[in-house]
Scaffold this active site. Sequence first.
Site, PDB file in Angstrom:
ATOM      1  N   CYS A  48       0.829  -1.210   0.000  1.00 39.48           N
ATOM      2  CA  CYS A  48       0.000   0.000   0.000  1.00 39.48           C
ATOM      3  C   CYS A  48       0.865   1.263   0.000  1.00 39.48           C
ATOM      4  O   CYS A  48       0.458   2.291  -0.538  1.00 39.48           O
ATOM      5  CB  CYS A  48      -0.959   0.002   1.181  1.00 39.48           C
ATOM      6  SG  CYS A  48      -0.135  -0.146   2.787  1.00 39.48           S
ATOM      7  N   CYS A 185      27.151  36.671  10.195  1.00 38.40           N
ATOM      8  CA  CYS A 185      28.084  36.837  11.313  1.00 38.40           C
ATOM      9  C   CYS A 185      27.607  37.992  12.194  1.00 38.40           C
ATOM     10  O   CYS A 185      27.333  39.085  11.686  1.00 38.40           O
ATOM     11  CB  CYS A 185      29.491  37.109  10.790  1.00 38.40           C
ATOM     12  SG  CYS A 185      30.696  37.470  12.095  1.00 38.40           S
ATOM     13  N   CYS A 188      30.735  40.971  12.225  1.00 40.65           N
ATOM     14  CA  CYS A 188      30.991  41.853  11.072  1.00 40.65           C
ATOM     15  C   CYS A 188      29.772  42.029  10.167  1.00 40.65           C
ATOM     16  O   CYS A 188      29.826  42.777   9.192  1.00 40.65           O
ATOM     17  CB  CYS A 188      32.169  41.330  10.256  1.00 40.65           C
ATOM     18  SG  CYS A 188      31.831  39.788   9.378  1.00 40.65           S
ATOM     19  N   CYS A 235      36.179  37.583   9.391  1.00 36.40           N
ATOM     20  CA  CYS A 235      36.823  37.769  10.699  1.00 36.40           C
ATOM     21  C   CYS A 235      38.003  36.810  10.887  1.00 36.40           C
ATOM     22  O   CYS A 235      38.843  37.018  11.773  1.00 36.40           O
ATOM     23  CB  CYS A 235      35.812  37.543  11.822  1.00 36.40           C
ATOM     24  SG  CYS A 235      34.399  38.664  11.811  1.00 36.40           S
ATOM     25  N   HIS A 316      -1.288   1.363   7.520  1.00 31.34           N
ATOM     26  CA  HIS A 316      -1.739   1.283   6.136  1.00 31.34           C
ATOM     27  C   HIS A 316      -1.598   2.659   5.493  1.00 31.34           C
ATOM     28  O   HIS A 316      -1.608   3.680   6.174  1.00 31.34           O
ATOM     29  CB  HIS A 316      -3.209   0.833   6.152  1.00 31.34           C
ATOM     30  CG  HIS A 316      -3.806   0.608   4.804  1.00 31.34           C
ATOM     31  ND1 HIS A 316      -3.268  -0.246   3.865  1.00 31.34           N
ATOM     32  CD2 HIS A 316      -4.925   1.135   4.219  1.00 31.34           C
ATOM     33  CE1 HIS A 316      -4.022  -0.249   2.780  1.00 31.34           C
ATOM     34  NE2 HIS A 316      -5.023   0.585   2.968  1.00 31.34           N
TER      35      HIS A 316
END
EC number: 3.4.19.12
Length: 369
Positions: A48, A185, A188, A235, A316
């Site tokens: 099924c 970030c 920065c 960075c 099912h």
Amino acid sequence: MEILMTVSKLASICTMGANASALEKEIGPEQFPVNEHYFGLVNFGNTCYCNSVLQALYFCRPFREKVLAYKSQPRKKESLLTCLADLFHSIATQKKKVGVIPPKKFITRLRKENELFDNYMQQDAHEFLNYLLNTIADILQEERKQEKQNGRLPNGNIDSENNSTPDPTWVHEIFQGTLTNETRCLTCETISSKDEDFLDLSVDVEQNTSITHCLRGFSNTETLCSEYKYYCEECRSKQEAHKRMKVKKLPMILALHLKRFKYMDQLHRYTKLSYRVVFPLELRLFNTSGDATNPDRMYDLVAVVVHCGSGPNRGHYIAIVKSHDFWLLFDDDIVEKIDAQAIEEFYGLTSDISKNSESGYILFYQSRD
């Protein structure tokens, strides 16, 4: 014993015939869509999961049309795709409007190709969908690769051998979307993004919510801190950052998988989250990225694979599909017409998450453009 089995089979065939004629009467000769066929699929021992997905895909019209077009091409060696094309063609060319078809050839090929499905145990419908779409894409890409090597492409050109990236197939054209993973970030403010393609989206579910809410949760901002800090190239060190996932490209057909099966440590097994999750007949996604190619795309629900039961390896699967202006329920060899309001019965339960339920598991939304 043989006589009893024969009588049992005859009784089953008579029941199927009665169901078929009842469906024709319910739809009515004037309302019955031209060149449309509604055929149930025989269950070959817990298949099924396969039947429900195949019915859902058959009523995703772009997919059906591509599979039938593949059938009309020069004969290829047998594969899962040729078996699927034969099955779809058999349904589409039946003289009768309704009835039952045994997908024996397809099931045999499936069990031959993948040992996961080579048994009579209940399998996961989402795993099967994923396997089927990826297998079809692989077959199409391999055929195109062979055409390139033979120097004959459909457009008559000879392609370069240097192109190592596989060409997108019609599976990708229909189902593939793109996610973009954005990381900012916090030191920065630099934003980096990485794209990721998908054929279906798996979303977490919560109690008494909607698919729209689940999709918003999919794009919630996550803070990367402590030992999970992000390495920022600007960075040149690990920094705290915000991370979120957005949709950059929406597919033609959006397949949404509701993550209803969760591993419970105390039970040492997966159990079903029968949470009530409303899925609308119309859908628009609001978690698209700023550079999304089609942010205003509207979708209509065309099919739902429903899980009935309490766990992934028990229960099912059935399918409910939209065909023209009405809804049908496919339960293996049984096909019934249902009201649109009846779809609410498949949202899930408002209480007792471990109780047996009939709940939407895979949703298929088709774009209007």
